[in-house]
Design a protein around this motif. Structure first.
Motif, PDB file in Angstrom:
ATOM      1  N   LYS A 116      18.997  62.609  50.238  1.00  0.00           N
ATOM      2  CA  LYS A 116      19.559  63.550  48.780  1.00  0.00           C
ATOM      3  C   LYS A 116      20.046  62.329  47.878  1.00  0.00           C
ATOM      4  N   TRP A 117      19.695  62.205  46.692  1.00  0.00           N
ATOM      5  CA  TRP A 117      20.139  61.123  45.856  1.00  0.00           C
ATOM      6  C   TRP A 117      21.235  61.439  45.065  1.00  0.00           C
ATOM      7  N   ALA A 118      21.973  60.356  44.527  1.00  0.00           N
ATOM      8  CA  ALA A 118      23.262  60.493  44.071  1.00  0.00           C
ATOM      9  C   ALA A 118      23.338  61.330  42.706  1.00  0.00           C
ATOM     10  N   ASP A 119      21.932  61.187  42.139  1.00  0.00           N
ATOM     11  CA  ASP A 119      21.787  62.079  40.888  1.00  0.00           C
ATOM     12  C   ASP A 119      21.539  63.384  40.977  1.00  0.00           C
ATOM     13  N   GLY A 120      21.692  63.970  41.861  1.00  0.00           N
ATOM     14  CA  GLY A 120      21.408  65.192  42.529  1.00  0.00           C
ATOM     15  C   GLY A 120      19.995  65.842  42.910  1.00  0.00           C
ATOM     16  N   PRO A 122      16.879  65.881  45.296  1.00  0.00           N
ATOM     17  CA  PRO A 122      16.106  67.259  44.710  1.00  0.00           C
ATOM     18  C   PRO A 122      17.196  68.312  44.496  1.00  0.00           C
ATOM     19  N   GLN A 123      17.051  68.927  43.266  1.00  0.00           N
ATOM     20  CA  GLN A 123      18.096  70.100  43.101  1.00  0.00           C
ATOM     21  C   GLN A 123      17.802  71.289  44.044  1.00  0.00           C
ATOM     22  N   ASN A 124      19.022  71.746  44.750  1.00  0.00           N
ATOM     23  CA  ASN A 124      19.141  72.829  45.511  1.00  0.00           C
ATOM     24  C   ASN A 124      18.383  72.393  47.018  1.00  0.00           C
TER      25      ASN A 124
END
Length: 205
Positions: A116-120, A122-124
């Protein structure tokens, strides 16, 4: 009429080519997020113990969190990373490593984790990363033989002929035996001489 038709077809083709070129030159943010894993196994002893070096990479300019790490076969002593820092400018990727071990009868190994990347991204959800199977079938070191105690020792020479009887007592007793024999012989001679003297004296009277 025909000329207008060809002009329309040419315009559509140019628009399609331009769209493909722009998408290749400026990739979307989602397509740039990627993490990968690879492993290399090495047999470290004759009993079939394996050391597996795992490499985890992040090719995006944002740090990625690692979670739900699953090793096959499991290794409670392994210390996988919990994150990979952002890729630095000019670098193809950022890499971290850790080591796990496996033993017989395991014949292959695999690593999986969630990213999970710090910029979000992939979402959800998370990005599930799984390595290829690593085969544990290379050569192992051979056991070093322990040299026997008799190795290199020269055989004792064998004695030929009839066996001799053991000699008892010390060599110092031989002179004592000889001295005793002399004393006994001297005493016997003295006794004989005294008897003869008595007989001679008796006759003379």
């Amino acid at each position: 009429m025909r000329e207008k038709f060809f002009r329309g077809v040419a315009a559509v083709c140019l628009a399609a080519v331009a769209s493909v070129g722009l998408s290749a030159t400026f990739p979307t943010e989602a397509s740039a997020h990627a993490s990968s894993v690879s492993g290399k196994a090495e047999c470290v002893d004759a009993a079939g113990k394996w050391k597996i070096t795992w490499k985890l990479s992040n090719n995006y300019g944002s740090a990625v969190t690692i979670s739900n790490v699953a090793l096959e076969p499991a290794d409670a002593l392994a210390k996988p990373p919990n994150s990979i820092k952002a890729r630095a400018d000019g670098k193809a990727e950022e890499v971290v490593q850790f080591v796990s071990t496996a033993a017989k009868p395991a014949a292959q190994a695999r690593l999986a984790y969630d990213a999970k990347w710090a910029d979000g991204y992939p979402q959800n959800r998370v990005d599930h990363v799984v390595s290829a199977w690593i085969k544990l079938d290379g050569p192992c070191p051979s056991a070093t033989p322990t040299p026997s105690k008799s190795a290199g020792a020269s055989p004792s020479p064998s004695t030929s002929g009839r066996p001799s009887l053991p000699v008892t007592g010390s060599s110092g007793t031989l002179p004592m035996v000889g001295t005793g024999a002399v004393l006994i012989a001297g005493g016997a001679a003295l006794v004989i001489a005294l008897r003869r003297r008595r007989r001679v004296t008796f006759v003379a009277e």
